[in-house]
Design a protein around this motif. Structure first.
Motif, short mmCIF file in Angstrom:
data_model
loop_
_atom_site.label_atom_id
_atom_site.label_comp_id
_atom_site.label_asym_id
_atom_site.label_seq_id
_atom_site.Cartn_x
_atom_site.Cartn_y
_atom_site.Cartn_z
N GLY A 130 0.82 -1.20 0.00
CA GLY A 130 0.00 0.00 0.00
C GLY A 130 0.86 1.25 0.00
N MET A 131 0.18 2.39 -0.02
CA MET A 131 0.91 3.65 -0.07
C MET A 131 1.68 3.91 1.21
SD MET A 131 -0.48 7.48 -0.58
CE MET A 131 -0.59 7.69 1.19
N GLN A 132 2.88 4.41 1.04
CA GLN A 132 3.69 4.81 2.17
C GLN A 132 4.26 6.20 1.90
OE1 GLN A 132 6.74 2.00 3.01
NE2 GLN A 132 5.33 0.34 3.48
N VAL A 133 4.63 6.86 2.95
CA VAL A 133 5.30 8.15 2.81
C VAL A 133 6.67 8.04 3.45
CG1 VAL A 133 5.30 10.57 3.47
CG2 VAL A 133 3.16 9.48 2.80
N VAL A 134 7.68 8.33 2.67
CA VAL A 134 9.05 8.29 3.18
C VAL A 134 9.42 9.71 3.61
CG1 VAL A 134 11.45 7.81 2.61
CG2 VAL A 134 9.61 6.41 1.62
N ARG A 135 9.73 9.89 4.87
CA ARG A 135 10.01 11.22 5.40
C ARG A 135 11.50 11.55 5.34
NH1 ARG A 135 6.05 13.79 7.96
NH2 ARG A 135 4.13 12.67 8.37
N ALA A 136 11.77 12.82 5.11
CA ALA A 136 13.14 13.33 5.15
C ALA A 136 14.10 12.45 4.37
CB ALA A 136 13.60 13.48 6.59
N ILE A 137 13.75 12.18 3.11
CA ILE A 137 14.57 11.24 2.37
C ILE A 137 15.94 11.81 2.03
CG2 ILE A 137 12.59 10.01 1.46
CD1 ILE A 137 12.92 11.52 -1.14
N GLY A 138 16.03 13.14 1.89
CA GLY A 138 17.34 13.76 1.79
C GLY A 138 18.05 13.67 0.45
N GLY A 139 17.42 13.09 -0.56
CA GLY A 139 18.06 13.02 -1.87
C GLY A 139 18.24 14.40 -2.49
N ARG A 140 19.30 14.56 -3.26
CA ARG A 140 19.61 15.85 -3.88
C ARG A 140 19.73 15.70 -5.39
NH1 ARG A 140 21.92 19.79 -0.43
NH2 ARG A 140 21.92 19.12 1.75
N ALA A 141 19.50 16.83 -6.10
CA ALA A 141 19.65 16.83 -7.56
C ALA A 141 19.91 18.26 -8.02
CB ALA A 141 18.40 16.27 -8.22
N PRO A 142 20.63 18.43 -9.13
CA PRO A 142 20.92 19.78 -9.65
C PRO A 142 19.64 20.51 -10.04
CG PRO A 142 22.36 18.15 -10.65
CD PRO A 142 21.30 17.38 -9.93
N LEU A 143 19.62 21.81 -9.86
CA LEU A 143 18.45 22.61 -10.18
C LEU A 143 18.04 22.48 -11.64
CD1 LEU A 143 19.29 25.93 -8.26
CD2 LEU A 143 17.71 24.13 -7.53
N HIS A 144 19.02 22.55 -12.55
CA HIS A 144 18.69 22.63 -13.98
C HIS A 144 18.24 21.30 -14.58
CE1 HIS A 144 22.87 21.25 -13.99
NE2 HIS A 144 22.73 20.89 -15.27
N LEU A 145 18.34 20.22 -13.82
CA LEU A 145 17.95 18.90 -14.34
C LEU A 145 16.61 18.43 -13.79
CD1 LEU A 145 21.33 16.95 -14.21
CD2 LEU A 145 20.35 18.30 -16.09
N THR A 146 15.98 19.24 -12.95
CA THR A 146 14.73 18.81 -12.32
C THR A 146 13.63 19.84 -12.55
OG1 THR A 146 15.31 19.90 -10.24
CG2 THR A 146 15.98 17.60 -10.49
N SER A 147 12.40 19.36 -12.51
CA SER A 147 11.26 20.26 -12.73
C SER A 147 11.14 21.29 -11.60
CB SER A 147 9.96 19.45 -12.85
OG SER A 147 9.78 18.57 -11.76
N THR A 148 11.25 20.85 -10.35
CA THR A 148 11.19 21.80 -9.23
C THR A 148 12.39 22.74 -9.25
OG1 THR A 148 9.86 20.38 -7.78
CG2 THR A 148 11.28 22.02 -6.72
N GLY A 149 13.56 22.22 -9.59
CA GLY A 149 14.74 23.07 -9.66
C GLY A 149 14.58 24.18 -10.68
N LYS A 150 13.95 23.87 -11.81
CA LYS A 150 13.72 24.90 -12.83
C LYS A 150 12.75 25.97 -12.32
CE LYS A 150 14.45 21.70 -16.67
NZ LYS A 150 13.77 20.94 -17.75
N LEU A 151 11.78 25.58 -11.50
CA LEU A 151 10.89 26.56 -10.91
C LEU A 151 11.68 27.56 -10.08
CD1 LEU A 151 7.88 24.39 -9.67
CD2 LEU A 151 7.82 26.08 -11.49
N PHE A 152 12.58 27.05 -9.26
CA PHE A 152 13.39 27.94 -8.42
C PHE A 152 14.32 28.80 -9.27
CE2 PHE A 152 12.36 24.98 -4.88
CZ PHE A 152 11.96 25.93 -3.94
N LEU A 153 14.97 28.21 -10.26
CA LEU A 153 15.87 28.96 -11.12
C LEU A 153 15.14 30.06 -11.88
CD1 LEU A 153 18.35 26.42 -12.79
CD2 LEU A 153 18.92 28.36 -11.30
N SER A 154 13.89 29.79 -12.26
CA SER A 154 13.13 30.77 -13.04
C SER A 154 12.86 32.06 -12.26
CB SER A 154 11.80 30.17 -13.50
OG SER A 154 10.89 30.04 -12.42
#
Length: 259
Positions: A130-154
């Motif tokens: 079933g559905m689970q929520v993983v808290r504070a997963i801490g994964g990172r990714a470059p701004l320009h390679l992600t959809s959320t990162g592009k929002l911030f860069l914009s």
């Protein structure tokens, strides 16, 4: 005794309802409001409204501006600041993320910006149990390679975007990654125009994402909400679900539309 208790409870509830109606009425006016006007708006008898307003003046929920005129009191601001200080974007987003997951059956990510990267701070997804929520997963990714990162860069100034490109070298992860500054700037211009962003297998082959921003009570974007799905399963109709969910979370955090 039971009847007396029931009657007292009903009276208390009625008083609270009248207090709320008066506070709601005061919230609609920028300037102090007369007792007569408040009685008309709320449908309360002037003597009843006067008595309740006096009690709220004593407790500082209402201020008496002039004789017979009232406005919202500073105690409301104090309490509001306490509520604001206790708000947490993860807590505010959790139920909305679960609902969006149920609508799409895809992974829902909550991310924030830290320097030149985004950090995944929560995720809703499914497993066999079933559905689970993983808290504070801490994964990172470059701004320009992600959809959320592009929002911030914009939201950055052109000079800051060029500085980001210099610092990071716009390193890519695969053949779809945006590694050219001119192409990135065009992509960010589209993000500003539409209000949402996409990752078309730029971070990871076979995975596409779409993201919308979450704003706080000052109007500042503080997080991004995104849907991640296998490239061949991402559906355009989910975009409206995504943007509406991000809007609901923002409203929960005190954001006022139209800022």
């Amino acid at each position: 005794m039971k009847n007396d208790s029931t009657s007292s409870d009903k009276t208390s509830i009625q008083v609270i309802e009248r207090m709320v109606s008066l506070l709601d009425a005061l919230s609609r006016y920028q300037d102090p409001v007369s007792l007569k006007e408040l009685a008309i708006v709320t449908g309360l008898h002037p003597s009843t409204a006067h008595r309740i307003l006096n009690d709220m003046v004593i407790t500082r929920f209402v201020d008496r501006a002039d004789t017979g005129y009232y406005r919202l009191g500073m105690r409301l601001l104090e309490l509001g600041n306490i509520v604001k200080s206790r708000l947490n974007v993860r807590e505010a987003a959790l139920e909305f993320m679960r609902a969006l997951h149920r609508q799409t059956n895809q992974t829902i990510n909550l991310s924030v910006r830290q320097g030149d990267e985004i950090v995944y701070i929560d995720r809703a997804f499914s497993e066999r149990s079933g559905m689970q929520v993983v808290r504070a997963i801490g994964g990172r990714a470059p701004l320009h390679l992600t959809s959320t990162g592009k929002l911030f860069l914009s939201l950055d100034e052109p000079k800051a975007i060029r500085a980001y490109a210099t610092r990071t070298g716009l390193a890519g992860h695969n053949k779809n990654s945006i590694t050219d500054l001119n192409k990135l700037e065009k992509e960010l211009a589209a993000v500003r125009e539409t209000g949402y962003a996409r990752d078309n297998e730029e971070l990871e082959l076979g995975v596409r994402c779409m993201a919308a921003g979450i704003h706080d009570d000052s109007g500042k974007m503080i997080a991004g909400l995104s849907i991640s799905a296998p490239a061949d399963r991402l559906q355009e109709e989910w975009l409206s679900n995504l943007t509406d969910t991000a809007r609901q979370i923002s409203l929960t955090l005190g954001y006022t539309e139209g800022r």
